[in-house]
Motif scaffolding. Structure first.
Motif, short mmCIF file in Angstrom:
data_model
loop_
_atom_site.label_atom_id
_atom_site.label_comp_id
_atom_site.label_asym_id
_atom_site.label_seq_id
_atom_site.Cartn_x
_atom_site.Cartn_y
_atom_site.Cartn_z
N LYS A 134 4.03 9.89 -5.15
CA LYS A 134 2.94 9.24 -5.87
C LYS A 134 2.90 9.77 -7.31
N THR B 194 0.84 -1.19 0.00
CA THR B 194 0.00 0.00 0.00
C THR B 194 0.87 1.24 0.00
N HIS B 195 0.61 2.14 -0.94
CA HIS B 195 1.38 3.39 -0.99
C HIS B 195 1.06 4.23 0.24
N SER C 25 -0.75 10.19 4.21
CA SER C 25 -2.05 9.56 4.00
C SER C 25 -3.13 10.57 3.63
N THR D 185 4.89 13.52 -2.18
CA THR D 185 4.42 12.28 -1.54
C THR D 185 4.94 11.03 -2.22
N ASP E 114 -2.14 6.09 0.40
CA ASP E 114 -3.39 5.34 0.53
C ASP E 114 -3.53 4.60 1.86
N GLN E 115 -2.55 4.75 2.75
CA GLN E 115 -2.58 4.03 4.02
C GLN E 115 -3.63 4.61 4.97
#
Length: 454
Positions: free
Chosen positions: A270, A5-6, A316, A268, A9-10
């Motif tokens: 991402k 899980t990135h 997150s 982040t 997205d946690q």
């Protein structure tokens, strides 16, 4: 926790998410209510209507934040982005609201119309995503931090318009907050480090109150409960010129938002695709259309909260989603919001220095990965972008003589950074190489520096 899980997205433990979400909301609260206060004052609204305007701005900010963080279907960039009312909308909103032919109902109609325009234009603007390689996003992140420094300095001095601006007690409170944040980051456990800014703000607020700062008279005047309802100021009025005016504001915000999405994606870790950008712009459009129905204004990502993401290391999006829920709740309880609004500016000063400073550091970190030795053009891109983007901050009157339609573009350092860096990168590095972040073939063998060719 699933290692695949990135971090974006946690989902963290509930108590931790609530505390971290509260921290984000506190940082954003003053900015969230500033625009409705300015507009209400300029339009000479009653106290009751002013409370409505603040409540709807907070409520719709929470909805917009949930759209961007949680998302649904093809709406939302799904990043830790807290949405707030854009300051670039203040001038047009006041101009439309003072027009006797449309009044504030014309503002609502213009915001709805511009929101729908953004919704439809998002797929076309999103195609520009490929023009944002690291040299561009690094410039944008750096400018985001640099343009916020004056805000932090005003807080350190006691706040804009403070009778004794720069008094030693204001500086002392800000210094205590800054030292508290540094000490917690150095000696605290991981949970305390994540909450360093919140703890610093609490320490600063208590110290400031003990020294006689802070005006809490507004708390007693604020009502306990208010419920935002659509069309409070009557049915929206749709008029061509006000809608066109607000569309210009939204075009500026689309450029700025795209740069922010990509910059926050870099921060982040991402990857943000073209589809992600389009989804984020769609959410901006839908949120603005909803805001128009509730007598609120267009939204943009709050850059103050970007610094909080970097400083805490908590990436997150669900944490920021919790802050969106909290904003909706606070919108219903104006008395609680008045307590947050009464936080002495000096307590925010130390936190601002810490948060905005690390944003600049993150931008420099991205720019450090750019190839300057084999590509002398990158030095020019960075140098020219920073020099021009900081004009609205360093010398805000430079562009005042230019046509009115240019002002929304020229008053935003982030918009200038986006435009200048993208254009220069395209012209100097070429569109194909700009998209790939590569080095123009002609420059790969060059060992000359950009300035003076030595």
């Amino acid at each position: 926790m699933n290692n695949a899980t990135h971090p974006v997205d946690q989902v963290l433990p509930a108590r931790q998410m609530v505390m971290l979400g509260l921290q984000h909301m506190l940082v954003a609260y003053i900015g969230a209510i500033a625009v409705p206060l300015i507009v209400a004052s300029a339009l000479k609204m009653s106290q009751a209507d002013t409370i409505v305007l603040i409540s709807t701005a907070l409520f719709c900010s929470g909805i917009a934040t949930l759209m961007q963080t949680v998302g649904f279907w093809k709406f939302g960039v799904r990043l830790p982005i807290l949405q707030g009312v854009a300051f670039s909308s203040v001038g047009p909103v006041i101009a439309i609201g003072t027009n006797p032919h449309v009044g504030f109902a014309g503002v609502c109609g213009a915001v709805i119309g511009a929101g729908i325009f953004t919704l439809l234009a998002a797929p076309f603007v999103g195609r520009l995503r490929r023009l944002f390689p690291p040299v561009v996003t690094g410039c944008i992140v750096t400018v985001i931090g640099l343009q916020l420094f004056p805000v932090a300095y005003e807080w350190v001095g006691g706040g804009r318009g403070a009778p004794h601006f720069g008094a030693p007690l204001f500086l002392f409170v800000s210094l205590v907050v800054l030292i508290t944040i540094l000490c917690i980051n150095r000696y605290g456990n991981p949970l305390l480090r994540n909450l360093a800014v919140l703890i610093g703000l609490i320490v600063g607020a208590l110290l400031a109150c003990g020294l006689g700062m802070g005006d809490y008279s507004g708390v007693s005047r604020a009502p306990w409960v208010t419920v935002p309802v659509p069309f409070h100021f009557g049915a929206p009025v749709f008029s061509l010129v006000p809608i066109a005016t607000m569309i210009v504001v939204m075009i500026v915000q689309m450029v700025e938002s795209m740069g922010l999405f990509l910059a926050i994606g870099d921060i982040t870790g991402k990857h943000i695709s073209e589809a992600d950008v389009v989804n984020g712009l769609r959410a901006n459009g839908l949120a603005s259309a909803i805001a128009g129905m509730f007598a609120a204004f267009p939204f943009i990502a709050f850059m103050e909260n970007v610094g909080l993401v970097i400083l805490t290391g908590v990436r997150s999006r669900w944490v920021v989603a919790v802050s969106g829920v909290l904003m909706c709740v606070i919108a219903l309880i104006p008395k609680a919001g008045a307590v947050f609004a009464s936080t002495p500016a000096a307590a925010l000063g130390g936190a601002g220095l810490a948060m905005f400073g690390v944003v600049v550091a993150a931008g420099i970190q991205t720019l450090a990965k750019v190839d300057y030795e084999n590509n002398r053009y990158n030095v020019l891109i960075v140098g020219f972008t920073l020099a021009t983007a900081l004009i609205p901050v360093m010398a805000p009157t430079v562009f005042k003589q230019l046509p009115d339609w240019t002002q929304p573009f020229l008053n935003s350092s982030v918009v200038i950074a986006c435009i200048v860096s993208v254009v220069l990168n395209g012209l100097l590095n070429g569109l194909r190489d700009a998209a790939a972040g590569g080095v123009p073939p002609l420059e790969k063998s060059s060992q000359h520096t950009a300035i003076g060719g030595v």
